[in-house]
Scaffold this motif. Structure first.
Motif, PDB file in Angstrom:
ATOM      1  N   GLY A 273      30.811  45.655  53.065  1.00 41.57           N
ATOM      2  CA  GLY A 273      31.767  46.447  52.294  1.00 41.57           C
ATOM      3  C   GLY A 273      31.073  47.554  51.517  1.00 41.57           C
ATOM      4  N   GLN A 398      38.733  44.844  52.411  1.00 42.40           N
ATOM      5  CA  GLN A 398      38.369  45.824  51.398  1.00 42.40           C
ATOM      6  C   GLN A 398      38.943  47.190  51.744  1.00 42.40           C
ATOM      7  OE1 GLN A 398      34.280  45.858  50.215  1.00 42.40           O
ATOM      8  NE2 GLN A 398      34.584  47.493  48.718  1.00 42.40           N
ATOM      9  N   SER A 410      38.457  48.409  44.819  1.00 40.45           N
ATOM     10  CA  SER A 410      38.227  47.509  45.945  1.00 40.45           C
ATOM     11  C   SER A 410      36.889  46.778  45.835  1.00 40.45           C
ATOM     12  CB  SER A 410      38.276  48.277  47.270  1.00 40.45           C
ATOM     13  OG  SER A 410      37.122  49.083  47.462  1.00 40.45           O
ATOM     14  N   PHE A 411      35.963  47.301  45.026  1.00 37.76           N
ATOM     15  CA  PHE A 411      34.660  46.652  44.900  1.00 37.76           C
ATOM     16  C   PHE A 411      34.701  45.402  44.019  1.00 37.76           C
ATOM     17  CE2 PHE A 411      33.158  50.826  46.396  1.00 37.76           C
ATOM     18  CZ  PHE A 411      32.369  50.393  47.449  1.00 37.76           C
ATOM     19  N   LEU A 413      36.279  42.926  45.017  1.00 38.96           N
ATOM     20  CA  LEU A 413      36.121  41.918  46.071  1.00 38.96           C
ATOM     21  C   LEU A 413      34.645  41.579  46.238  1.00 38.96           C
ATOM     22  CD1 LEU A 413      37.191  40.200  48.431  1.00 38.96           C
ATOM     23  CD2 LEU A 413      36.995  42.237  49.888  1.00 38.96           C
ATOM     24  N   THR A 414      33.787  42.595  46.199  1.00 38.43           N
ATOM     25  CA  THR A 414      32.342  42.373  46.307  1.00 38.43           C
ATOM     26  C   THR A 414      31.849  41.524  45.144  1.00 38.43           C
ATOM     27  OG1 THR A 414      32.179  44.580  47.287  1.00 38.43           O
ATOM     28  CG2 THR A 414      30.128  43.520  46.644  1.00 38.43           C
TER      29      THR A 414
END
Length: 442
Positions: A273, A398, A410-411, A413-414
């Motif tokens: 991602g 993502q 969206s980061f 999720l990381t």
């Protein structure tokens, strides 16, 4: 972690060929294997410059863009078991040659994909390349793990994986110059909303022809070298243990493997991602305000951080337990991802770049922790861990988050992925129902 030798039967293990038992023979083999790690790292990371390029050529959403990388990692799921069976049938050396040939075929398929141009043919070509890389992964990771004592397996695999990172570090420069630097979209001013004309779109699509022809030629040369190289046969250490040795044993009683499979799966979501959306992220006006070509130079630094981290990790883990190093790395990765998500400008950009340093040791460390204590089940456990690389396919999640809530958000999720890695390091990696370690091959 050394692979198992048949110690429960009366049939003696087959000896390696003459000259193979000396450390010099295996050092030469590891040097050659390092070139494989370099090449698949290089080819995988070319995707990081290819994806923003294809997004412009085909006018893709983030979801459609990340689908390209999802197809790449779906290949790991479908190709892992056939790869293991091929290795068992033809041996490690021939399987490696076949894998390199398959990658070369996929690279050549990128030529008609670019000349058409065709989104569908591009997906098929990348799937073929990834299938070849899967075969190399299934062969090379356990091969490296068996050469030496189990307690230094993490350090050894981190060292060889540093060559993988070296390839990944150079790939953005290669792709940035030969793909992004030779395309209209790649050199466009940051934030530009200009739509490509049909002629510009076709010219941009064809800019990938030369890079992939070069890649195909290098792969063919490397395949010839490996085919002619006197690669030491690992003898019984790389043979599937007799069924009698594994009778009554279960992979699922080993917590470090059972929780290590999702750890690899989840880690790949995080790594891929970051890498795939990096150029789009740092190019944004509120972050780095760069062209895609300029952003690829910073991607070089991210992958360089992974190379440096693996070299450091290979030294540190000879004195500090691997699980403790993994825990510290996951905490660091979690913190910098929060900074990248909730800040702007160069602070956010450099936070995202720095995650490469923390991600560096994760894959090889999780892999060796996952197969620790498996004894005669090591080969099967290794195959499952390699199959879990398919987790990179979920990078499409993502992409959907970026389309729905924004690229920066969206980061998160990381960041969530890093927390699972921390859990695995602190508790999930503890060995349960350990089996006797096989004799290490030196």
């Amino acid at each position: 972690m050394a692979m198992p030798i048949q110690t429960h039967t009366h049939t003696p293990a087959r000896a390696a060929p003459a000259g193979a038992e000396g450390s010099g023979g295996y050092r030469s083999a590891l040097t050659l294997l390092a070139s494989l790690f370099f090449m698949w790292g290089f080819i995988t990371v070319i995707n990081n410059t290819l994806l923003p390029h294809l997004r412009s050529v085909f006018d893709l959403s983030y979801t459609q863009t990340t689908l390209i990388e999802s197809v790449w990692f779906i290949a790991y799921f479908f190709a892992s078991i056939p790869s293991a069976k091929l290795i068992e049938r033809v041996g490690y050396q021939r399987a490696m040659v076949f894998g390199l040939g398959l990658m070369a075929v996929g690279a050549l398929m990128m030529v008609p994909a670019a000349r058409l141009p065709s989104y569908g043919v591009t997906l098929v070509a990348l799937f073929v390349i990834a299938s070849g890389i899967t075969l190399l992964q299934v062969a090379a990771n356990p091969y490296v793990a068996v050469v030496g004592p189990p307690e230094t397996a993490s350090a050894r695999l981190n060292l060889v994986q540093a060559f993988n990172s070296a390839g990944a570090t150079l790939a953005p420069l290669f792709g940035g110059y030969l793909i992004l630097g030779r395309s209209t979209s790649g050199t466009a001013v940051a934030g530009s909303t200009a739509v490509l004309t049909p002629a510009e779109r076709l010219a941009d699509a064809q800019s990938v022809v030369l890079p992939y022809l070069i890649v195909a030629a290098v792969l063919v040369v490397l395949a010839v070298v490996i085919a002619r190289f006197p690669l030491p046969a690992m003898g019984a250490a790389t043979q599937r243990s007799a069924k009698a040795d594994r009778k009554g044993l279960s992979l699922w009683s080993h917590r470090n493997l059972v929780l290590g499979i999702p750890a690899i799966f989840i880690y790949l979501i995080a790594e891929i991602g970051v890498a795939n959306l990096f150029i789009n992220f740092v190019s944004q006006p509120q972050i780095g305000n760069l062209t895609h070509e300029q952003a690829s130079h910073y991607l070089f630094i991210l992958w360089g951080g992974m190379m440096v981290g693996r070299l450091i990790g290979s030294v540190v883990m000879r004195t500090i337990p691997a699980e403790r190093v993994l825990a510290l790395a996951s905490i660091g990765a979690f913190l910098v991802m929060l900074i990248a998500t909730f800040t702007t400008g160069h602070v956010a950009m450099w936070a995202l770049i720095s995650v490469g340093l923390f991600h560096s040791i994760m894959f090889p460390t999780i892999f060796t922790l996952g197969i620790r204590g498996l004894g005669p089940l090591t080969e099967e456990g290794s195959g499952l861990l390699i199959m879990a690389i398919a987790g990179g396919a979920l990078v499409i999640v993502q992409g959907w988050l970026a389309d729905t809530y924004g690229l920066q958000i969206s980061f998160l999720l990381t960041a969530a992925c890093e927390l699972y890695i921390l859990f695995y390091a602190l508790w999930g990696s503890r060995v349960t129902d350990a089996l006797p370690d096989p004799v290490a091959v030196h």
